[in-house]
Write an enzyme that holds these catalytic residues in place. Structure first.
Site, PDB file in Angstrom:
ATOM      1  N   MET A  70     -11.616  -5.565   5.246  1.00 13.12           N
ATOM      2  CA  MET A  70     -10.836  -4.640   6.073  1.00 13.12           C
ATOM      3  C   MET A  70     -10.530  -5.337   7.393  1.00 13.12           C
ATOM      4  O   MET A  70     -11.444  -5.789   8.085  1.00 13.12           O
ATOM      5  CB  MET A  70     -11.616  -3.351   6.343  1.00 13.12           C
ATOM      6  CG  MET A  70     -11.694  -2.386   5.180  1.00 13.12           C
ATOM      7  SD  MET A  70     -10.126  -1.945   4.396  1.00 13.12           S
ATOM      8  CE  MET A  70      -9.144  -1.349   5.775  1.00 13.12           C
ATOM      9  N   HIS A 115      -8.380   1.206  -4.112  1.00 17.93           N
ATOM     10  CA  HIS A 115      -9.331   0.990  -3.009  1.00 17.93           C
ATOM     11  C   HIS A 115     -10.015   2.319  -2.711  1.00 17.93           C
ATOM     12  O   HIS A 115      -9.381   3.236  -2.183  1.00 17.93           O
ATOM     13  CB  HIS A 115      -8.529   0.461  -1.813  1.00 17.93           C
ATOM     14  CG  HIS A 115      -9.305   0.255  -0.559  1.00 17.93           C
ATOM     15  ND1 HIS A 115      -8.701   0.048   0.667  1.00 17.93           N
ATOM     16  CD2 HIS A 115     -10.659   0.220  -0.318  1.00 17.93           C
ATOM     17  CE1 HIS A 115      -9.624  -0.106   1.594  1.00 17.93           C
ATOM     18  NE2 HIS A 115     -10.822   0.002   1.034  1.00 17.93           N
ATOM     19  N   HIS A 159      -1.170  -1.229  -4.299  1.00 13.20           N
ATOM     20  CA  HIS A 159      -2.448  -0.912  -3.645  1.00 13.20           C
ATOM     21  C   HIS A 159      -2.490   0.602  -3.425  1.00 13.20           C
ATOM     22  O   HIS A 159      -1.599   1.173  -2.798  1.00 13.20           O
ATOM     23  CB  HIS A 159      -2.555  -1.658  -2.321  1.00 13.20           C
ATOM     24  CG  HIS A 159      -3.867  -1.493  -1.629  1.00 13.20           C
ATOM     25  ND1 HIS A 159      -4.994  -2.213  -1.970  1.00 13.20           N
ATOM     26  CD2 HIS A 159      -4.250  -0.663  -0.620  1.00 13.20           C
ATOM     27  CE1 HIS A 159      -6.005  -1.854  -1.191  1.00 13.20           C
ATOM     28  NE2 HIS A 159      -5.576  -0.906  -0.361  1.00 13.20           N
ATOM     29  N   MET A 199     -12.187   4.539  -0.658  1.00 22.31           N
ATOM     30  CA  MET A 199     -12.851   4.781   0.624  1.00 22.31           C
ATOM     31  C   MET A 199     -13.576   6.112   0.503  1.00 22.31           C
ATOM     32  O   MET A 199     -13.125   7.150   1.008  1.00 22.31           O
ATOM     33  CB  MET A 199     -11.812   4.784   1.757  1.00 22.31           C
ATOM     34  CG  MET A 199     -11.388   3.384   2.152  1.00 22.31           C
ATOM     35  SD  MET A 199      -9.824   3.349   3.035  1.00 22.31           S
ATOM     36  CE  MET A 199      -8.712   3.434   1.655  1.00 22.31           C
ATOM     37  N   GLY A 249      -8.957   4.043   7.027  1.00 21.63           N
ATOM     38  CA  GLY A 249      -8.626   5.461   7.139  1.00 21.63           C
ATOM     39  C   GLY A 249      -7.154   5.741   7.397  1.00 21.63           C
ATOM     40  O   GLY A 249      -6.660   6.797   7.028  1.00 21.63           O
ATOM     41  N   PHE A 250      -6.468   4.790   7.995  1.00 19.71           N
ATOM     42  CA  PHE A 250      -5.076   5.045   8.380  1.00 19.71           C
ATOM     43  C   PHE A 250      -4.236   3.780   8.243  1.00 19.71           C
ATOM     44  O   PHE A 250      -4.734   2.677   8.471  1.00 19.71           O
ATOM     45  CB  PHE A 250      -5.002   5.517   9.847  1.00 19.71           C
ATOM     46  CG  PHE A 250      -5.817   6.757  10.093  1.00 19.71           C
ATOM     47  CD1 PHE A 250      -5.278   8.016   9.865  1.00 19.71           C
ATOM     48  CD2 PHE A 250      -7.145   6.659  10.498  1.00 19.71           C
ATOM     49  CE1 PHE A 250      -6.040   9.157  10.052  1.00 19.71           C
ATOM     50  CE2 PHE A 250      -7.932   7.793  10.693  1.00 19.71           C
ATOM     51  CZ  PHE A 250      -7.374   9.052  10.468  1.00 19.71           C
ATOM     52  N   GLY A 251      -2.956   3.986   7.920  1.00 20.38           N
ATOM     53  CA  GLY A 251      -2.010   2.877   7.917  1.00 20.38           C
ATOM     54  C   GLY A 251      -1.488   2.645   9.332  1.00 20.38           C
ATOM     55  O   GLY A 251      -1.713   3.453  10.243  1.00 20.38           O
ATOM     56  N   GLY A 252      -0.793   1.542   9.504  1.00 21.53           N
ATOM     57  CA  GLY A 252      -0.070   1.289  10.746  1.00 21.53           C
ATOM     58  C   GLY A 252      -0.919   0.904  11.944  1.00 21.53           C
ATOM     59  O   GLY A 252      -0.434   0.969  13.075  1.00 21.53           O
ATOM     60  N   MET A 264      -9.176   8.313  -0.292  1.00 24.82           N
ATOM     61  CA  MET A 264     -10.037   8.639   0.863  1.00 24.82           C
ATOM     62  C   MET A 264     -10.652  10.017   0.676  1.00 24.82           C
ATOM     63  O   MET A 264      -9.950  10.953   0.271  1.00 24.82           O
ATOM     64  CB  MET A 264      -9.202   8.655   2.142  1.00 24.82           C
ATOM     65  CG  MET A 264      -8.454   7.369   2.388  1.00 24.82           C
ATOM     66  SD  MET A 264      -7.521   7.486   3.919  1.00 24.82           S
ATOM     67  CE  MET A 264      -6.646   5.926   3.897  1.00 24.82           C
ATOM     68  N   SER A 323       0.842  -1.202   0.000  1.00 21.70           N
ATOM     69  CA  SER A 323       0.000   0.000   0.000  1.00 21.70           C
ATOM     70  C   SER A 323       0.875   1.249   0.000  1.00 21.70           C
ATOM     71  O   SER A 323       1.657   1.481   0.927  1.00 21.70           O
ATOM     72  CB  SER A 323      -0.892   0.008   1.237  1.00 21.70           C
ATOM     73  OG  SER A 323      -1.493   1.287   1.350  1.00 21.70           O
ATOM     74  N   ASP A 374      -6.737  -6.259   4.170  1.00 26.04           N
ATOM     75  CA  ASP A 374      -6.112  -4.933   4.191  1.00 26.04           C
ATOM     76  C   ASP A 374      -6.145  -4.372   5.611  1.00 26.04           C
ATOM     77  O   ASP A 374      -7.226  -4.111   6.149  1.00 26.04           O
ATOM     78  CB  ASP A 374      -6.907  -4.027   3.226  1.00 26.04           C
ATOM     79  CG  ASP A 374      -6.289  -2.652   3.061  1.00 26.04           C
ATOM     80  OD1 ASP A 374      -5.203  -2.403   3.611  1.00 26.04           O
ATOM     81  OD2 ASP A 374      -6.920  -1.830   2.361  1.00 26.04           O
ATOM     82  N   GLY A 375      -4.955  -4.195   6.182  1.00 25.48           N
ATOM     83  CA  GLY A 375      -4.846  -3.564   7.497  1.00 25.48           C
ATOM     84  C   GLY A 375      -4.146  -4.445   8.502  1.00 25.48           C
ATOM     85  O   GLY A 375      -4.637  -5.531   8.830  1.00 25.48           O
ATOM     86  N   GLY A 376      -2.992  -3.985   8.975  1.00 24.01           N
ATOM     87  CA  GLY A 376      -2.282  -4.702  10.028  1.00 24.01           C
ATOM     88  C   GLY A 376      -1.657  -6.012   9.607  1.00 24.01           C
ATOM     89  O   GLY A 376      -1.332  -6.844  10.459  1.00 24.01           O
ATOM     90  N   ASP A 432      -4.802   3.805  -2.073  1.00 25.93           N
ATOM     91  CA  ASP A 432      -5.956   4.142  -1.232  1.00 25.93           C
ATOM     92  C   ASP A 432      -6.455   5.551  -1.530  1.00 25.93           C
ATOM     93  O   ASP A 432      -5.700   6.517  -1.437  1.00 25.93           O
ATOM     94  CB  ASP A 432      -5.547   4.060   0.242  1.00 25.93           C
ATOM     95  CG  ASP A 432      -5.249   2.628   0.660  1.00 25.93           C
ATOM     96  OD1 ASP A 432      -6.189   1.811   0.645  1.00 25.93           O
ATOM     97  OD2 ASP A 432      -4.088   2.323   0.969  1.00 25.93           O
TER      98      ASP A 432
HETATM   99  C1  DX5 Z   1      -6.334   1.783   5.453  1.00 27.55           C
HETATM  100  C2  DX5 Z   1      -5.934   1.427   4.042  1.00 27.55           C
HETATM  101  C3  DX5 Z   1      -4.813   0.477   3.956  1.00 27.55           C
HETATM  102  C4  DX5 Z   1      -3.566   0.880   4.671  1.00 27.55           C
HETATM  103  C5  DX5 Z   1      -3.020  -0.364   5.287  1.00 27.55           C
HETATM  104  O1  DX5 Z   1      -7.583   2.291   5.499  1.00 27.55           O
HETATM  105  O2  DX5 Z   1      -7.007   0.894   3.307  1.00 27.55           O
HETATM  106  O3  DX5 Z   1      -4.537   0.087   2.622  1.00 27.55           O
HETATM  107  O4  DX5 Z   1      -2.571   1.463   3.868  1.00 27.55           O
HETATM  108  O5  DX5 Z   1      -1.923  -0.038   6.046  1.00 27.55           O
HETATM  109  P1  DX5 Z   1      -1.178  -1.056   6.996  1.00 27.55           P
HETATM  110  O6  DX5 Z   1      -0.735  -2.218   6.154  1.00 27.55           O
HETATM  111  O7  DX5 Z   1      -0.042  -0.237   7.489  1.00 27.55           O
HETATM  112  O8  DX5 Z   1      -2.137  -1.442   8.075  1.00 27.55           O
HETATM  113 ZN    ZN Z   2      -6.552  -0.059   1.338  1.00 29.39          ZN
END
Ligand code: DX5
Ligand code: ZN
Length: 221
Positions: free
Chosen positions: A137, A66, A33, A68, A142-145, A37, A8, A175-177, A35
């Site tokens: 999901m 993706h 990937h 959002m 909404g956020f990475g990490g 938003m 991503s 997607d996520g974590g 994102d």
């Molecule tokens: C979050 C995004 C993800 C995000 C995942 O809403 O859709 O694609 O980048 O980030 P990680 O892999 O860091 O959880």
């Molecule tokens: Zn995503």
């Protein structure tokens, strides 16, 4: 089975995106990937068409986009023209999902539907045969990490069974974590595509991390 890996770009260095795109180009990753938003469906803003087009110019792998955003239906053609090969909309953000999925596929690109952590996979029963991909999901979008939501394994297994029963060709993407510890468990539960942002871009060697996500230690190459 070896999963597809889609790093991503949300966790990439936006001050020097070209360099991170080149790292992914030269890695074992399968897709980018990306994102999008809107600040309404999720409490964050990311990128729009100009940046997506710039990514497309440099990327030598398909763009997995993706969305959002609320009611993305009117923008489908523009996302295809900007370079999306896979276009995923959120179940929770679209009033007329059947029509949006049909529009995406009529443009010759893959159609995905994403579910937030609280949305049951059974809500996809009717539309599943029409989908190329389901994006689960595994954090709140909404956020990475963020940390992976452990109850997601059950959803993955349920969805895998539904896909089997309906004869759907849909891929399961999470997607996520996603990290090097949970990746092998996710694949075992039935995941086809792993999205990873933070795990890839905060690692010392992103290409090696991608290789490990695809080939967890201890599994045959
Ligand atoms: C979050 C995004 C993800 C995000 C995942 O809403 O859709 O694609 O980048 O980030 P990680 O892999 O860091 O959880
Ligand atoms: Zn995503």
């Amino acid at each position: 089975m070896q999963p597809l890996v889609a790093p991503s770009l949300l966790s990439a260095n936006f001050g020097n995106l070209d360099a991170d795109i080149e790292v992914i180009n030269n890695s074992d990753a399968d897709w980018f990937h990306v994102d999008i938003m809107d600040g309404v469906f999720v409490p964050n803003l990311s990128i729009g068409f100009p940046v997506l087009k710039a990514i497309k110019k440099k990327a030598r792998k398909p763009l997995d986009v993706h969305l959002m955003m609320v009611e993305p239906g009117q923008y489908i053609r523009r996302f295809m023209e900007a370079g999306a090969s896979v276009l995923t909309v959120h179940y929770e953000a679209v009033s007329h999902l059947h029509s949006v999925v049909r529009d995406i596929r009529s443009l010759g690109i893959k159609a995905g539907v994403s579910l937030n952590p609280h949305t049951p996979v059974t809500f996809l029963e009717e539309i599943l045969p029409d989908l190329d991909l389901v994006l689960l999901m595994t954090v709140n979008p909404g956020f990475g990490g963020q940390s992976f939501i452990e109850s997601s394994y059950n959803k993955i297994r349920k969805l895998r069974a539904m896909i089997h029963e309906t004869g759907s060709q849909a891929l399961i993407e999470v997607d996520g974590g996603v990290d090097l510890n949970n990746a092998p468990l996710l694949v075992k539960a039935g995941v086809d595509v792993l999205v990873a942002g933070n795990t890839v871009f905060s690692s010392e060697d992103p290409a090696e991390t991608i290789r490990l996500l695809k080939n967890p230690p201890g599994t045959p190459a």
